[in-house]
Design an enzyme around this catalytic site. Structure first.
Site, mmCIF file in Angstrom:
data_model
loop_
_atom_site.group_PDB
_atom_site.id
_atom_site.type_symbol
_atom_site.label_atom_id
_atom_site.label_comp_id
_atom_site.label_asym_id
_atom_site.label_seq_id
_atom_site.Cartn_x
_atom_site.Cartn_y
_atom_site.Cartn_z
ATOM 1 N N HIS A 164 3.582 22.909 97.799
ATOM 2 C CA HIS A 164 4.502 23.314 96.722
ATOM 3 C C HIS A 164 3.766 23.502 95.393
ATOM 4 O O HIS A 164 4.309 23.224 94.323
ATOM 5 C CB HIS A 164 5.630 22.290 96.538
ATOM 6 C CG HIS A 164 6.520 22.148 97.736
ATOM 7 N ND1 HIS A 164 7.687 22.837 97.897
ATOM 8 C CD2 HIS A 164 6.402 21.383 98.855
ATOM 9 C CE1 HIS A 164 8.270 22.511 99.038
ATOM 10 N NE2 HIS A 164 7.499 21.633 99.643
ATOM 11 N N ASN A 167 14.837 21.543 100.104
ATOM 12 C CA ASN A 167 14.316 22.880 100.394
ATOM 13 C C ASN A 167 15.466 23.878 100.453
ATOM 14 O O ASN A 167 16.634 23.487 100.440
ATOM 15 C CB ASN A 167 13.586 22.881 101.742
ATOM 16 C CG ASN A 167 12.167 22.308 101.644
ATOM 17 O OD1 ASN A 167 11.588 22.242 100.566
ATOM 18 N ND2 ASN A 167 11.623 21.902 102.766
HETATM 19 FE FE1 HDE Z 1 7.381 17.212 100.408
HETATM 20 N N1 HDE Z 1 5.736 16.718 99.313
HETATM 21 N N2 HDE Z 1 6.661 16.129 101.952
HETATM 22 N N3 HDE Z 1 8.927 17.787 101.603
HETATM 23 N N4 HDE Z 1 8.077 18.315 98.934
HETATM 24 C C1 HDE Z 1 5.465 17.156 98.071
HETATM 25 O O1 HDE Z 1 4.722 15.791 96.311
HETATM 26 C C2 HDE Z 1 5.663 15.228 101.874
HETATM 27 C C3 HDE Z 1 9.175 17.413 102.878
HETATM 28 C C4 HDE Z 1 9.284 18.949 98.886
HETATM 29 O O2 HDE Z 1 8.636 20.817 92.817
HETATM 30 C C5 HDE Z 1 4.279 16.473 97.462
HETATM 31 O O3 HDE Z 1 4.585 15.917 94.065
HETATM 32 C C6 HDE Z 1 5.529 14.508 103.105
HETATM 33 C C7 HDE Z 1 10.510 17.741 103.268
HETATM 34 C C8 HDE Z 1 9.411 19.666 97.645
HETATM 35 O O4 HDE Z 1 7.165 19.243 92.498
HETATM 36 C C9 HDE Z 1 3.875 15.459 98.538
HETATM 37 C C10 HDE Z 1 6.482 15.025 103.944
HETATM 38 C C11 HDE Z 1 11.072 18.343 102.180
HETATM 39 C C12 HDE Z 1 8.239 19.412 96.935
HETATM 40 C C13 HDE Z 1 4.862 15.737 99.634
HETATM 41 C C14 HDE Z 1 7.188 16.033 103.207
HETATM 42 C C15 HDE Z 1 10.067 18.372 101.151
HETATM 43 C C16 HDE Z 1 7.431 18.562 97.774
HETATM 44 C C17 HDE Z 1 3.212 17.381 96.956
HETATM 45 C C18 HDE Z 1 6.778 14.657 105.384
HETATM 46 C C19 HDE Z 1 12.470 18.933 102.052
HETATM 47 C C20 HDE Z 1 7.857 19.968 95.588
HETATM 48 C C21 HDE Z 1 3.236 17.274 95.448
HETATM 49 C C22 HDE Z 1 6.887 13.271 105.626
HETATM 50 C C23 HDE Z 1 13.516 17.955 102.212
HETATM 51 C C24 HDE Z 1 8.404 19.154 94.468
HETATM 52 C C25 HDE Z 1 4.242 16.290 95.159
HETATM 53 C C26 HDE Z 1 8.051 19.788 93.143
HETATM 54 C C27 HDE Z 1 6.189 18.066 97.388
HETATM 55 C C28 HDE Z 1 4.860 15.046 100.773
HETATM 56 C C29 HDE Z 1 8.234 16.815 103.786
HETATM 57 C C30 HDE Z 1 10.338 18.966 99.876
HETATM 58 C C31 HDE Z 1 2.437 15.505 98.988
HETATM 59 C C32 HDE Z 1 4.502 13.439 103.390
HETATM 60 C C33 HDE Z 1 11.173 17.446 104.611
HETATM 61 C C34 HDE Z 1 10.584 20.522 97.193
HETATM 62 O O5 HDE Z 1 4.051 14.152 98.082
#
Ligand code: HDE
Length: 701
Positions: A75, A148
Site C-alpha cells: 500500500h 479494502n
Molecule cells: Fe495490510 N498492511 N496486512 N491488509 N493493509 C499494511 O501497514 C498486513 C490486510 C491494508 O493507507 C502495512 O502501515 C498483514 C488485509 C491497508 O496506510 C502492514 C496482513 C487488509 C493498508 C500490513 C495484511 C489490509 C495496509 C504496510 C495479513 C484488508 C494501508 C504499511 C495478516 C482488510 C493503510 C502499514 C494505509 C497496510 C500488514 C492483510 C488492508 C505491513 C501482515 C486483509 C488498507 O503492516
C-alpha cells in the site's frame, strides 16, 4: 518561524491564515537563526573552497539527505483526505463505541486509499486491490477501520502474507514488473494456493480498475465484534457504499492512463474536493449472532469468504464525507499510521487468524517506517483526546511529561493516571479451551463455492471482463505449467470461464484441479445481485465528470457555448480541446478558449465527448488524426458522444455505427441539429449519467 506546523484538528475547514503573515516570512534555520543568504555557500574567497563551518549549508543539505523515509512495504501508493463521520442514530443495543453514541454525532476522520503492490511512485490505475483505510478520531481514542475495496482477501492465515506479497511484488532478480500481478511468481503462488481463487475473481473483475477512488466500495473484510455497554456482543462486517455508485475503467483505458496521467486517481480525488464536490460513503453493518454464524455454510473467521447481503442485509448506520484535502502530503498522507489493532471500547476482534497477524503487524511496521515508537505523536496520528500514561522516552519523543512519576500504582503522583476500570476497553470474554494446533477448520477448505457465486452473480459484460482479466494476466506468464494449473483451478469456478481463458491462451481445457474439500456445504444463495458493480449505479448525476469538446478554427461557437453552459450547470467539467491553447477563431465570433490540446489531452482522461459543428471547423478536424483517435477511444469504451450538426461526417469517417446490432439506435451516440442543441445536450447529460453504454460494449466484444 517559517516551518510552522498546522493542526489537522478541524474535519471541515482549512486552518485559519495566521494573523500576521509578514512575521512568518523570514527564512530561518531549524534552530531559528535568520538566514541572510540562501543562494551562496560560505567560501574562502569567491573562487576559493567552501568552508566546513557553513552550518547553514550543512543543516540544509543534511536535512535534505534524509527527506525520504521507507515506503510502506504494501500500500505504498496512496491518496488521502480529511472529513467526518456522522452517525444516523444511536446504536446502544449493539455497541458502546463513541461514534455511534447519538444521532448526528460527528467524528473527525482521515481516509487513505491505496494500491497494494506498486511502489510509492507507481501508476494509480494498475489492476490491483485498493486499500480503504479510515482513521476515526473518536472521543475514546482512535479507531482505524483498515479495509479494502474488495470484501475478501487472498489468504486465510497471516502466516502466508509475506509469501503472497513476495510473490506479487516485482521479481527480485530484475525488479520487474512494477505494480502488476501479471507475472510468473504471483500466479505460481496463486495457482498453488487455491484459497486465493475467490479474491482473484474480484481482482480480475472491474473492481480491480476503479474509475475513481470516490466510486468504490470499502469493506472491513474480517468479522469483528460490536460490544454494548452490558458486555453483550454481536458479530459484524463493515461496508462502505459510495453515493456516486461503483464505476470502473475499461482495461485498455487503465493502461493508457498509466502513461497519460499516472496520478489519475489522486488528481480526481483532489480536484473533486477542491471543487467542493465532497465524496461521500454510507457506512453499513452486517450484524449477526454466533448462532447464525455457526449455521452458515462457510466460516465467518475465514477472510476468503463474504456474507451475501441476501443472507444478512447491510444496515446503514452513518455516512462519511471527505471535505478537506491534506495540507501537506508527507506530513499527513505519508506519515499516517493505520493499525488494525486500533480499536476502541465497543469494537473488538473475532478469532480470524488473518486479523490476528494484522493486530501485530501494523505497529511493528511503523517502528521502522516512521523511525521509532513515538509515531503516535505525529499530528496526523495523534488522538484528539489527551494522552495520560506512563510510557516515556524513545526516539523522537515530542511530548514533555512533567513530574517524577512514570509508574503505576503510585502515591507520589496522587495515583494518577488511574485505570479506567469498567469505563475502559475490556476485551470480550470469549471462552477459549482447546489444544494448541497448527491447522484450519474444515470449512476453510472450500475454496470455490463463493468464487462460483461471484461469477454467477455478474452481468455478461462483467463476466467477459473477468475472463479477459485472467487471459491477459496469464498470457504474460513464461511458464506454461503455471498457466495450466491456474486454468485447472478455474474449472472448479466455472467451465465457461476456464474455457474462455484456455482458448485465449491457446491451450486445451485441462481437467479440474483436485478440490481440498470435495463435498463442500451447499451455499445458502446461488445468486447475489449485490456482488455486481451494477448494484450501485449512483444517482445518475454527472458531477465532476470530464467532457472533452473537440474544436478547430472555424467551428460554430454558439452551440459549443450552449453545451459548455449546460455541462457547468450540471457540475461537470467541460474542456475545450484544439490544436493549440488559447482563443479559437469561431465562425460566429463567439469567444471560446481552448484549455487543452490534442497533444496534452489523452482521450482516456475524459468521460464523454462532444464534436463541434461548423463547416470550416469540421473540415479542419477531419484532417486531424487525434480527432479520429478521440472518437474511436470514446466509442470503444462505451462513453457518450454528442455530435453537433455537420460533425456527423467525423463519425462516418471513423466508421462508427450509430445503431446497435438489433437495429435500435445507440443511446450513447447523440446527434444534434443546430436548432435542437439545448434539448440534445439535456439528452447527452442524461445519457452520460449511465457512465458507460454496456449494450455497445457488449456488441463490440
Ligand atoms: Fe495490510 N498492511 N496486512 N491488509 N493493509 C499494511 O501497514 C498486513 C490486510 C491494508 O493507507 C502495512 O502501515 C498483514 C488485509 C491497508 O496506510 C502492514 C496482513 C487488509 C493498508 C500490513 C495484511 C489490509 C495496509 C504496510 C495479513 C484488508 C494501508 C504499511 C495478516 C482488510 C493503510 C502499514 C494505509 C497496510 C500488514 C492483510 C488492508 C505491513 C501482515 C486483509 C488498507 O503492516
Amino acid at each position: 518561524m517559517t516551518n510552522t506546523t498546522k493542526s489537522s484538528a478541524s474535519p471541515s475547514r482549512k486552518p485559519e491564515a495566521t494573523a500576521d503573515p509578514a512575521a512568518h516570512t523570514v527564512l530561518v534555520t531549524n534552530q531559528g537563526v535568520p538566514i541572510g543568504d540562501n543562494q551562496n555557500s560560505l567560501k574562502a574567497g569567491l573562487r576559493g573552497p567552501v568552508l566546513l563551518e557553513d552550518f547553514i549549508l550543512r543543516e540544509k543539505i543534511t536535512h535534505f539527505d534524509h527527506e525520504r523515509i521507507p515506503e510502506r512495504i504494501v500500500h505504498a501508493r496512496g491518496s488521502a483526505a480529511h472529513g467526518y463521520f456522522e452517525a444516523y442514530k444511536a446504536l446502544p443495543d449493539l455497541t458502546r463505541a463513541a461514534p455511534f453514541r447519538e444521532a448526528g454525532k460527528i467524528t473527525p476522520v482521515f481516509a487513505r486509499f491505496s494500491t497494494v503492490a506498486g511502489e510509492r511512485g507507481s501508476a494509480d490505475t494498475a489492476r490491483d486491490v485498493r486499500g480503504f483505510a479510515v482513521k476515526f478520531y473518536t472521543d475514546e481514542g482512535n479507531w482505524d477501520l483498515v479495509g479494502n475495496n474488495i470484501p475478501v482477501f487472498f489468504i486465510q492465515d497471516a502466516m502466508k502474507f509475506p509469501d503472497l506479497i513476495h510473490a506479487v511484488k516485482p521479481e527480485p532478480h530484475h525488479g520487474m514488473p512494477q505494480a502488476a500481478s501479471a507475472h510468473d511468481t504471483f500466479w505460481d503462488f496463486a495457482s498453488l494456493s487455491p484459497e486465493t481463487t475467490h479474491t482473484l475473481m474480484w481482482v480480475m473483475s472491474d473492481r480491480g480498475i476503479p474509475r475513481s477512488l470516490r466510486m468504490m466500495q470499502g469493506f472491513g473484510v474480517h468479522t469483528f465484534r460490536l460490544v454494548n455497554a452490558l458486555g453483550k456482543s454481536h458479530f459484524v462486517k463493515f461496508h462502505w457504499k459510495p453515493l456516486l455508485g461503483t464505476h470502473a475503467l475499461v482495461w485498455d483505458e487503465a493502461v493508457v492512463l498509466a502513461g497519460a496521467d499516472s496520478d489519475f486517481h489522486r488528481r480526481d480525488l483532489w480536484e473533486a474536493i477542491e471543487a467542493g464536490e465532497f465524496p461521500e460513503w454510507e457506512l453499513g453493518l452486517q450484524v449477526f449472532t454466533e448462532a447464525q454464524a455457526e449455521a452458515f455454510s462457510f466460516d465467518v473467521l475465514d477472510a476468503t469468504k463474504l456474507i451475501p447481503e441476501e443472507l444478512v442485509p447491510v444496515t446503514p448506520v452513518g455516512r462519511m464525507v471527505l471535505n478537506r484535502n491534506p495540507d501537506n502530503f508527507f506530513a499527513e498522507t505519508e506519515q499516517v499510521a493505520f493499525c488494525a489493532a486500533h480499536v476502541i471500547p465497543g469494537i473488538d476482534f473475532s478469532n480470524d487468524p488473518l486479523l490476528a497477524g494484522r493486530i501485530h503487524s501494523y505497529i511493528d511496521t511503523q517502528i521502522s517506517r516512521l523511525g521509532g515508537v513515538n509515531f503516535h505523536e505525529l499530528p496526523i496520528n495523534a488522538p484528539k483526546v489527551p494522552i495520560h500514561n506512563n510510557q516515556r522516552d524513545g526516539l523522537h519523543r515530542m511530548a514533555v511529561p512533567t513530574g517524577r512519576v512514570a509508574y503505576e500504582p503510585n502515591s507520589l503522583g496522587g495515583g494518577c493516571p488511574f485505570q479506567a476500570g469498567a469505563a475502559g476497553f475490556a476485551s470480550f470474554p470469549q471462552a477459549v479451551q482447546d489444544d494448541k494446533v497448527r491447522g484450519k477448520p474444515e470449512k476453510f477448505s472450500d475454496h470455490y463455492s463463493q468464487a462460483t457465486l461471484f461469477w454467477d452473480s455478474q452481468t455478461p459484460l462483467e463476466q467477459a471482463h473477468i475472463a479477459a482479466g485472467f487471459r491477459f494476466e496469464l498470457s504474460k506468464l513464461t511458464v506454461p505449467a503455471i498457466q495450466e494449473r491456474m486454468v485447472a483451478s478455474l474449472v472448479n469456478v466455472s467451465r465457461d470461464l476456464a474455457g474462455t481463458v484456455a482458448q485465449g491462451l491457446g491451450m486445451k481445457l485441462p481437467a479440474a484441479l483436485a478440490r481440498a474439500l470435495p463435498r463442500a456445504p451447499k451455499p445458502e444463495v446461488a445468486h447475489s445481485p449485490a456482488l455486481s458493480l451494477t448494484a450501485l449505479p449512483g444517482d445518475g448525476g454527472i458531477r465532476t465528470r470530464k467532457v472533452a469538446i473537440l474544436v478547430a478554427d472555424g467551428v460554430l461557437g454558439t452551440s459549443v457555448a450552449t453545451v459548455v453552459q449546460a455541462l457547468k450547470a450540471a457540475d461537470a467539467v467541460p474542456c475545450i480541446i484544439a490544436k493549440r491553447l488559447g482563443e479559437v477563431a469561431t465562425s460566429d465570433d463567439t469567444a471560446l478558449q481552448a484549455t487543452g490540446t490534442y497533444e496534452n489531452s489523452s482521450p482516456a482522461l475524459f468521460d464523454a465527448l462532444v464534436l463541434a459543428d461548423g463547416e470550416t471547423g469540421v473540415a479542419a478536424m477531419s484532417q486531424t488524426q487525434a480527432v479520429q483517435d478521440f472518437i474511436h477511444s470514446h466509442h470503444n469504451h462505451g462513453k457518450t458522444l454528442l455530435v453537433l450538426g455537420l460533425a456527423e461526417v467525423l463519425l462516418e469517417q471513423a466508421g462508427i455505427r450509430m445503431f446497435l446490432p438489433g437495429g435500435a439506435p445507440d443511446p450513447g451516440v447523440i446527434l444534434s441539429a443546430p436548432h435542437s442543441v439545448a434539448q440534445e445536450t439535456a439528452n447527452f447529460i442524461h445519457a452520460m449519467g449511465k457512465h458507460r453504454h454496456t449494450e455497445r460494449l457488449l456488441a463490440l466484444l
